[in-house]
Design a protein around this motif. Sequence first.
Motif, PDB file in Angstrom:
ATOM      1  N   ASN A   1       0.853  -1.177   0.000  1.00  0.00           N
ATOM      2  CA  ASN A   1       0.000   0.000   0.000  1.00  0.00           C
ATOM      3  C   ASN A   1       0.895   1.235   0.000  1.00  0.00           C
ATOM      4  O   ASN A   1       1.367   1.659   1.052  1.00  0.00           O
ATOM      5  CB  ASN A   1      -0.900  -0.031   1.238  1.00  0.00           C
ATOM      6  N   PRO A   2       1.156   1.805  -1.177  1.00  0.00           N
ATOM      7  CA  PRO A   2       2.021   2.995  -1.215  1.00  0.00           C
ATOM      8  C   PRO A   2       1.332   4.193  -0.563  1.00  0.00           C
ATOM      9  O   PRO A   2       0.120   4.362  -0.676  1.00  0.00           O
ATOM     10  CB  PRO A   2       2.256   3.226  -2.699  1.00  0.00           C
ATOM     11  N   PHE A   3       2.106   4.993   0.140  1.00  0.00           N
ATOM     12  CA  PHE A   3       1.563   6.174   0.805  1.00  0.00           C
ATOM     13  C   PHE A   3       2.696   7.155   1.053  1.00  0.00           C
ATOM     14  O   PHE A   3       3.871   6.825   0.922  1.00  0.00           O
ATOM     15  CB  PHE A   3       0.905   5.787   2.139  1.00  0.00           C
ATOM     16  N   THR A   4       2.328   8.371   1.401  1.00  0.00           N
ATOM     17  CA  THR A   4       3.319   9.382   1.769  1.00  0.00           C
ATOM     18  C   THR A   4       2.966   9.920   3.153  1.00  0.00           C
ATOM     19  O   THR A   4       1.791   9.968   3.523  1.00  0.00           O
ATOM     20  CB  THR A   4       3.364  10.552   0.768  1.00  0.00           C
ATOM     21  N   GLN A   5       3.974  10.282   3.902  1.00  0.00           N
ATOM     22  CA  GLN A   5       3.791  10.898   5.209  1.00  0.00           C
ATOM     23  C   GLN A   5       4.822  12.005   5.360  1.00  0.00           C
ATOM     24  O   GLN A   5       5.921  11.924   4.825  1.00  0.00           O
ATOM     25  CB  GLN A   5       4.003   9.877   6.334  1.00  0.00           C
ATOM     26  N   THR A   6       4.450  13.024   6.116  1.00  0.00           N
ATOM     27  CA  THR A   6       5.366  14.102   6.424  1.00  0.00           C
ATOM     28  C   THR A   6       5.733  14.000   7.900  1.00  0.00           C
ATOM     29  O   THR A   6       4.851  13.904   8.753  1.00  0.00           O
ATOM     30  CB  THR A   6       4.703  15.463   6.141  1.00  0.00           C
ATOM     31  N   PHE A   7       7.031  13.990   8.175  1.00  0.00           N
ATOM     32  CA  PHE A   7       7.524  13.841   9.542  1.00  0.00           C
ATOM     33  C   PHE A   7       8.168  15.136  10.020  1.00  0.00           C
ATOM     34  O   PHE A   7       8.738  15.890   9.228  1.00  0.00           O
ATOM     35  CB  PHE A   7       8.565  12.707   9.612  1.00  0.00           C
ATOM     36  N   LYS A   8       8.078  15.360  11.323  1.00  0.00           N
ATOM     37  CA  LYS A   8       8.760  16.482  11.965  1.00  0.00           C
ATOM     38  C   LYS A   8       9.681  15.914  13.028  1.00  0.00           C
ATOM     39  O   LYS A   8       9.297  15.015  13.787  1.00  0.00           O
ATOM     40  CB  LYS A   8       7.756  17.439  12.613  1.00  0.00           C
ATOM     41  N   ARG A   9      10.875  16.497  13.106  1.00  0.00           N
ATOM     42  CA  ARG A   9      11.850  16.007  14.085  1.00  0.00           C
ATOM     43  C   ARG A   9      11.441  16.431  15.487  1.00  0.00           C
ATOM     44  O   ARG A   9      11.015  17.570  15.716  1.00  0.00           O
ATOM     45  CB  ARG A   9      13.239  16.538  13.773  1.00  0.00           C
ATOM     46  N   VAL A  10      11.561  15.499  16.421  1.00  0.00           N
ATOM     47  CA  VAL A  10      11.317  15.791  17.830  1.00  0.00           C
ATOM     48  C   VAL A  10      12.617  16.396  18.367  1.00  0.00           C
ATOM     49  O   VAL A  10      13.673  15.758  18.328  1.00  0.00           O
ATOM     50  CB  VAL A  10      10.935  14.510  18.614  1.00  0.00           C
TER      51      VAL A  10
ATOM     52  N   ASN B   1      14.236  10.956  16.990  1.00  0.00           N
ATOM     53  CA  ASN B   1      12.897  10.554  16.564  1.00  0.00           C
ATOM     54  C   ASN B   1      12.255  11.610  15.681  1.00  0.00           C
ATOM     55  O   ASN B   1      12.461  12.802  15.868  1.00  0.00           O
ATOM     56  CB  ASN B   1      11.987  10.313  17.777  1.00  0.00           C
ATOM     57  N   TRP B   2      11.453  11.127  14.741  1.00  0.00           N
ATOM     58  CA  TRP B   2      10.650  11.963  13.873  1.00  0.00           C
ATOM     59  C   TRP B   2       9.224  11.466  13.980  1.00  0.00           C
ATOM     60  O   TRP B   2       8.988  10.258  14.031  1.00  0.00           O
ATOM     61  CB  TRP B   2      11.119  11.847  12.418  1.00  0.00           C
ATOM     62  N   THR B   3       8.253  12.367  14.037  1.00  0.00           N
ATOM     63  CA  THR B   3       6.856  11.939  14.192  1.00  0.00           C
ATOM     64  C   THR B   3       5.970  12.487  13.079  1.00  0.00           C
ATOM     65  O   THR B   3       6.273  13.519  12.474  1.00  0.00           O
ATOM     66  CB  THR B   3       6.273  12.384  15.548  1.00  0.00           C
TER      67      THR B   3
ATOM     68  N   ILE C   1      -0.800   7.795  13.345  1.00  0.00           N
ATOM     69  CA  ILE C   1       0.293   8.339  14.156  1.00  0.00           C
ATOM     70  C   ILE C   1       1.492   7.429  13.943  1.00  0.00           C
ATOM     71  O   ILE C   1       1.417   6.221  14.177  1.00  0.00           O
ATOM     72  CB  ILE C   1      -0.094   8.372  15.648  1.00  0.00           C
ATOM     73  N   SER C   2       2.591   8.015  13.480  1.00  0.00           N
ATOM     74  CA  SER C   2       3.779   7.224  13.156  1.00  0.00           C
ATOM     75  C   SER C   2       5.021   7.908  13.686  1.00  0.00           C
ATOM     76  O   SER C   2       5.030   9.122  13.929  1.00  0.00           O
ATOM     77  CB  SER C   2       3.918   7.063  11.641  1.00  0.00           C
ATOM     78  N   ARG C   3       6.065   7.112  13.830  1.00  0.00           N
ATOM     79  CA  ARG C   3       7.355   7.693  14.191  1.00  0.00           C
ATOM     80  C   ARG C   3       8.483   6.901  13.548  1.00  0.00           C
ATOM     81  O   ARG C   3       8.387   5.689  13.350  1.00  0.00           O
ATOM     82  CB  ARG C   3       7.529   7.785  15.693  1.00  0.00           C
ATOM     83  N   LEU C   4       9.494   7.625  13.198  1.00  0.00           N
ATOM     84  CA  LEU C   4      10.753   7.043  12.755  1.00  0.00           C
ATOM     85  C   LEU C   4      11.746   7.264  13.870  1.00  0.00           C
ATOM     86  O   LEU C   4      11.880   8.384  14.381  1.00  0.00           O
ATOM     87  CB  LEU C   4      11.246   7.726  11.478  1.00  0.00           C
ATOM     88  N   GLN C   5      12.422   6.200  14.259  1.00  0.00           N
ATOM     89  CA  GLN C   5      13.419   6.368  15.321  1.00  0.00           C
ATOM     90  C   GLN C   5      14.732   5.743  14.875  1.00  0.00           C
ATOM     91  O   GLN C   5      14.762   4.630  14.373  1.00  0.00           O
ATOM     92  CB  GLN C   5      12.934   5.751  16.633  1.00  0.00           C
ATOM     93  N   LYS C   6      15.797   6.519  15.051  1.00  0.00           N
ATOM     94  CA  LYS C   6      17.134   6.044  14.708  1.00  0.00           C
ATOM     95  C   LYS C   6      17.630   5.221  15.883  1.00  0.00           C
ATOM     96  O   LYS C   6      17.796   5.729  16.986  1.00  0.00           O
ATOM     97  CB  LYS C   6      18.059   7.221  14.416  1.00  0.00           C
TER      98      LYS C   6
END
Length: 194
Positions: free
Chosen positions: A101-110, A115-117, A131-136
């Motif tokens: 399921n292709p999609f796009t999201q825009t993240f903002k750095r915390v 972390n980016w949310t 609600i999503s997050r990217l965490q290194k």
Amino acid sequence: MSELKEKIEKAVAQLRTEKPMSQEECNNLSKLGAAFSGASTDLPEEGKIKISKMPVEQRQDMVKVFTALLNHCRSPSAATMTEVVRITHEQETRTCRVSANPFTQTFKRVAGSNNWTSNDGPNGPCGTVVISRLQKDDPKYSLWSYVTRKTITNPNGELPLIGSCSQLDQTEYVYDWRSEDKFTKCDYVKFGLF
């Protein structure tokens, strides 16, 4: 088990409103069942080649399906319909589905973290909030984890083909860079949503 029971009840209820299959449809089911069991038929050559390339187990499953359908075609009843549903359900339980399921999201750095949310919604008839997050996970390397969850703010809404919004999955999912083997008992792998 309740899913199978619901399918059977729905199929048996439809018997009252659907007209029986024609003799021609029964004959076609008979031909297909014979073809999957290896008997000579007047199927087009392309169909014969496709069937011959199937694994033996898949052909055996198809023979079961077409035998049940033919029995129901010749003698429509709650019992023969139940057998059709039972056999197809049993095959579905041995089928794993793979979809994309292709999609796009825009993240903002915390601030002050790795972390980016992303917080998107509410959208659509279900009032879906994603609600999503990217965490290194390791500052030395580019190893990230993606964690996401859908929240339904309108459980009384309806989606075409899916039904009630209250049935949508609201589980949190973690997509991690660490490899993890998954054991599945799949006889079939189906690509796509349906």
